[in-house]
Design a protein around this motif. Structure first.
Motif, mmCIF file in Angstrom:
data_model
loop_
_atom_site.group_PDB
_atom_site.id
_atom_site.type_symbol
_atom_site.label_atom_id
_atom_site.label_comp_id
_atom_site.label_asym_id
_atom_site.label_seq_id
_atom_site.Cartn_x
_atom_site.Cartn_y
_atom_site.Cartn_z
ATOM 1 N N ALA B 602 -15.156 -4.644 -18.692
ATOM 2 C CA ALA B 602 -15.017 -4.056 -17.357
ATOM 3 C C ALA B 602 -15.243 -2.564 -17.407
ATOM 4 O O ALA B 602 -15.925 -1.988 -16.540
ATOM 5 N N LEU B 605 -18.874 -1.851 -17.688
ATOM 6 C CA LEU B 605 -19.571 -2.049 -16.417
ATOM 7 C C LEU B 605 -19.341 -0.882 -15.479
ATOM 8 O O LEU B 605 -20.278 -0.377 -14.851
ATOM 9 N N ALA B 606 -18.079 -0.472 -15.404
ATOM 10 C CA ALA B 606 -17.768 0.655 -14.521
ATOM 11 C C ALA B 606 -18.598 1.876 -14.910
ATOM 12 O O ALA B 606 -19.213 2.538 -14.053
ATOM 13 N N VAL B 609 -22.196 1.446 -13.943
ATOM 14 C CA VAL B 609 -22.423 1.612 -12.497
ATOM 15 C C VAL B 609 -22.449 3.080 -12.115
ATOM 16 O O VAL B 609 -23.299 3.527 -11.338
#
Lengths: 101, 618, 172
Positions: B602, B605-606, B609
């Motif tokens: 996670a 991914l953050a 992004v």
């Protein structure tokens, strides 16, 4: 090529996103792996699309190698998985937190 | 013998130091002694041969031997070069000749010492360094030698470094010298900026014949003053003399070589080397150099009267005699100064070696109050000491008489200086007699059965007796004054005019009076009561106290301040605070490591992004 | 015709993808993956990548998914996971992030100018790919084969029975 390339690429992005969410949400190790495969395939789609767009086979060759590497990765990864979960008797990824600092 | 031999004069003792330093342990005492003594002897023989060449061919005067290009920065080019001329030859002979005798003496003196090879390594190194100083062709090479002899002096004074007194004395010598050296460096810079060269022959050419256009130039005066300050430090003149008495903590042969015959004369040599500069520097010579020399001479002589440590008597005596040499330079007679330098090397080394024999026989006893009656048990030593003391006092026909007389003669131009010199002569004779009487006459006051030293020590002693006795004839006019003839072309000094008999008689009378008073005062080994005078003398007319208050205490205070307040509290705290901050930050970040794979994903991914958004929105 | 093919395959792949991610039983996930792979193979065909389409079916669908199924059977991974709160929390984070990702990727991707030239015949054929593989991409090809060897060795070593290892996992 009547379907615009953009459509393919948006589809690829969607599949990639689905795979990512799957990695983050699922706790069964196997499903996690499958989500990763989904992501890889999404990328392959993008490669092939762009190869067609530019008229260059390099994209297809890239997808080819991704395929090969994915195969090896699955083999090795699953072996490790089998080992870990044989000794621990669980398939839950959250239980494998020995690296906790 | 060609100029190729000149570097070997330096190389031989240097090689001796290296060999003894690296393999001394394996060579054994005999090997070490052989290497060290032969190295210096070799240097002496080379010097002698080259000197003969110098005299034989009057056309070929000074010769410069270039070794290599040392510094080449833009316009500033300094070669590593040696200069062989009459002045250099004289000093080289003195250093290697007396040095050789002292090396041989040391073989006997240091025979029982466990650090035998270290001693000879340092001693050879010293001779090599002194030769670099003496043979340097420009101020920078000279300065290298200057610093090196300072280092060797420190190493040898503190040779027995486990003794706190010795270690402290070594430090003191080094630090006080540093003050002089700082002035020296400034002097070098000043000279360079004014003359554009540091090479001696170049300088002589630029400033020859009384300075050319630069006579009295303030820059020249400043350079001369600074360089003289450096000389004063090395040669223990007022007020930078305080290190020399303490330097007696070192082994006695070291005191003889370094602090009597050679290193301390470096200051005198410096002024001689830069003679054209000093001559052109207007008032410096007569108004600074001469008065300082004279004052030092008298001051040190008086302090010597009150010393109980025989070596300290000799130390103050050296300071006093160096003052004489500077006095001679100040009044313009370079030849007189260097003549005295040579005779002083002879008789002062003799005195020190004799003192060393006494110490050796009595296991380190050197306090005049505990000596006595040695004239019977150590006749050779006694003879040596007497000859040395008499020469020091200026009793004819010994060597000291000739050189001291010449200085007095040269000083006749200034009544004040001449009187001071005469008074010093009287005091010198007094303390010399006192030392001789207290140490050797009367009844024995110390335990043990002293005897004359072994041949290794006795032979050099005898050699120096001869030199002290007859060395003066080198300056005798009726023998053609070979010494002065030799040195004259190099120093451009005054002609040695025939001495006027009355002045000579006065000088001798002063010396004789000193001897007589000393004899009467101390006969029977009494110590006359000088009352408050003695106390003043013992306190060195307040100099030591002055140093303590003005230099030592503030220095120590500053060091304490920096160590406590700045270092301990300031720097240390900052460092630990930093370390603590790092540890705390680390513990905080540790909480991110949950071991949970999905959480890591996670996070990835953050981050991805964010990066992606940045790229897209750019 | 092409549009229809694309639409059908796209829908199938999305459905399959959702199935992979959302299915309760791992076996269902595996079968959904199969659907996705098939749909993608069709898409490759429309993109003039015939060789790759075939490879996709043979290697991916035929070998990798089979491997997955084997492992599922081996581990008796029939047990559905319970759904305690951490999962919900993760989903709350993941879905918005995922949506953000998709939007971002799409916008980036749509910015690309897309010339659509006519491709020569035999563009994605076996022969064409093979030519590239043994020509320009020879080095990666060799490296990949090395990688495969490594994978085989790893599989053999890791797959050997536990009795040849000390229970604690140290070398015999």
């Amino acid at each position: 090529m009547t379907v615009p390339a953009g459509a393919y690429l948006v589809l690829s992005a969607a599949l990639f996103t689905l795979g990512t969410v799957g990695v983050l949400v699922r706790r069964t190790a196997l499903v996690l792996f499958m989500s990763i495969e989904l992501m890889l395939n999404a990328v392959n789609l993008a490669f092939v699309t762009l190869a067609r767009v530019h008229g260059n086979l390099d994209g297809q060759l890239a997808a080819f190698f991704v395929l090969v590497v994915a195969a090896v990765e699955v083999v090795v990864g699953l072996s490790i998985l089998v080992h870990i979960f044989r000794t621990r008797d669980t398939v839950d990824v959250d239980e494998v937190d020995l690296l906790r600092g | 013998m060609g100029t190729w031999a000149v570097p070997w004069i330096v190389a031989l003792p240097l090689a001796g130091a290296v060999v003894n330093g690296l393999w001394g342990g394996r060579l054994g005492r005999r090997g070490v002694s052989l290497v060290a003594c032969l190295a210096v002897l070799g240097a002496f023989l080379l010097s002698a041969a080259l000197t003969r060449d110098l005299v034989a061919s009057p056309g070929a005067e000074a010769r410069t031997v270039r070794l290599f290009e040392w510094i080449a920065v833009g316009d500033f080019r300094i070669p590593a070069a040696l200069l062989w001329d009459r002045l250099a030859a004289l000093l080289a002979l003195v250093v290697t000749g007396v040095g050789f005798l002292i090396h041989v003496y040391s073989v006997g003196y240091m025979a029982e010492d466990p650090d035998y090879s270290r001693y000879f390594t340092y001693l050879n190194l010293f001779v090599a360094s002194m030769l670099v100083l003496v043979l340097g062709a420009n101020l920078l090479v000279l300065f290298v030698g200057w610093e090196l002899v300072g280092l060797c002096s420190y190493l040898l004074i503190g040779f027995w470094f486990e003794r706190p007194a010795a270690a402290a004395a070594g430090r003191k010598a080094f630090v006080v010298n540093r003050i002089g050296d700082a002035a020296f460096v400034l002097g070098i810079l000043s000279t360079w900026s004014l003359l554009g060269t540091l090479d001696f022959r170049e300088m002589a050419r630029l400033l020859g014949d009384g300075g050319g256009g630069l006579r009295g130039h303030p820059g020249l005066v400043a350079s001369a003053l600074l360089l003289f300050a450096g000389a004063a430090g090395k040669s223990a003149q007022l007020p930078l003399y305080v290190w020399l008495p303490d330097a007696m903590e070192g082994p006695t042969p070291v005191s003889a070589l370094i602090h009597a015959a050679t290193m301390v004369t470096a200051g005198v040599f410096l002024v001689g080397r830069l003679w054209p500069l000093f001559e052109a520097a207007g008032p410096v010579l007569p108004w600074v150099v001469a008065p300082v020399g004279a004052a030092t001479a008298l001051f040190a002589a008086t302090v010597a009267v009150a010393q109980y440590d025989l070596k300290r008597v000799l130390a103050y005596s050296t300071i006093s005699q160096l003052g004489y040499m500077f006095l001679a330079l100040g009044v313009g007679s370079g030849t007189a100064a260097f003549f005295h330098l040579t005779t002083h090397a002879f008789f002062k080394a003799l005195l020190f070696l004799a003192a060393g024999s006494v110490m050796h026989a009595l296991h380190g006893q050197i306090d005049l109050r505990h000596l006595g009656g040695l004239w019977k048990s150590m006749p050779l030593t006694f003879l040596g000491f007497v000859v040395g003391a008499a020469s020091l006092s200026g009793i004819p026909p010994l060597s000291g008489f000739w050189s001291k007389e010449e200085i007095l003669h040269a000083a006749q131009g200034s009544v004040g200086l001449w009187l001071v010199a005469l008074a010093t002569s009287f005091v010198t004779a007094y303390y010399a007699t006192r030392a001789a009487v207290l140490a050797f006459l009367g009844d024995p006051r110390s335990p043990g059965r002293p005897h004359d030293p072994p041949p290794a020590m006795a032979l050099p002693l005898a050699g120096l007796v001869v030199l002290s006795a007859v060395g003066g004839f080198l300056g005798a006019k009726w023998l053609g004054a070979p010494f002065h003839a030799f040195l004259q072309p190099a120093l451009n000094g005054h002609e040695v005019s025939p001495p006027d008999l009355a002045a000579v008689a006065l000088a001798v009378a002063a010396a004789a009076a000193g001897v007589a008073v000393g004899w009467r005062a101390h006969r029977g080994r009494r110590e006359p009561d000088l009352g408050p005078v003695r106390r003043a003398l013992e306190a060195q007319w307040g100099f030591e106290a002055l140093y303590e208050a003005a230099v030592v205490r503030p220095g120590r205070g500053l060091a304490h301040l920096l160590s406590e307040a700045v270092d301990l509290r300031g720097v240390d705290r900052a460092a630990s605070a930093l370390a603590e901050a790092v540890v705390r930050a680390g513990s905080a970040i540790r909480t991110w490591q949950t071991g949970n794979v999905r959480q890591y994903a996670a996070g990835l991914l953050a981050g991805a992004v964010v990066l992606f958004a940045y790229w897209v929105l750019r | 015709m092409e549009v229809l093919l694309f639409a059908v395959s796209a829908v199938l792949s999305l459905a399959g993808g959702l199935g992979v991610v959302a299915a309760r039983q791992p076996v269902h996930s595996a079968l959904s993956l199969l659907v996705v792979l098939g749909a993608l193979a069709i898409l490759y065909l429309t993109l003039a990548a015939e060789f790759l389409a075939v490879l996709q079916v043979i290697v991916y669908a035929g070998a990798i998914v089979v491997l997955f199924l084997f492992v599922i059977m081996l581990l008796h991974a029939r047990t559905p996971e319970s759904r305690p709160s951490p999962v919900g929390a993760q989903a709350a984070v993941a879905v918005p992030l995922g949506l953000a990702l998709w939007v971002g990727l799409s916008s980036a991707v749509l910015q690309l100018p897309a010339p659509v030239p006519r491709v020569p015949d035999g563009f994605g054929s076996t022969e064409a790919v093979g030519r590239e593989l043994f020509g320009t991409f020879l080095l990666p090809f060799e490296v990949a084969s090395l990688l495969l060897v490594v994978g085989i060795v790893a599989a053999v070593v890791l797959g050997s029975s536990p009795s040849s290892y000390d229970r604690r996992g140290r070398e015999p």
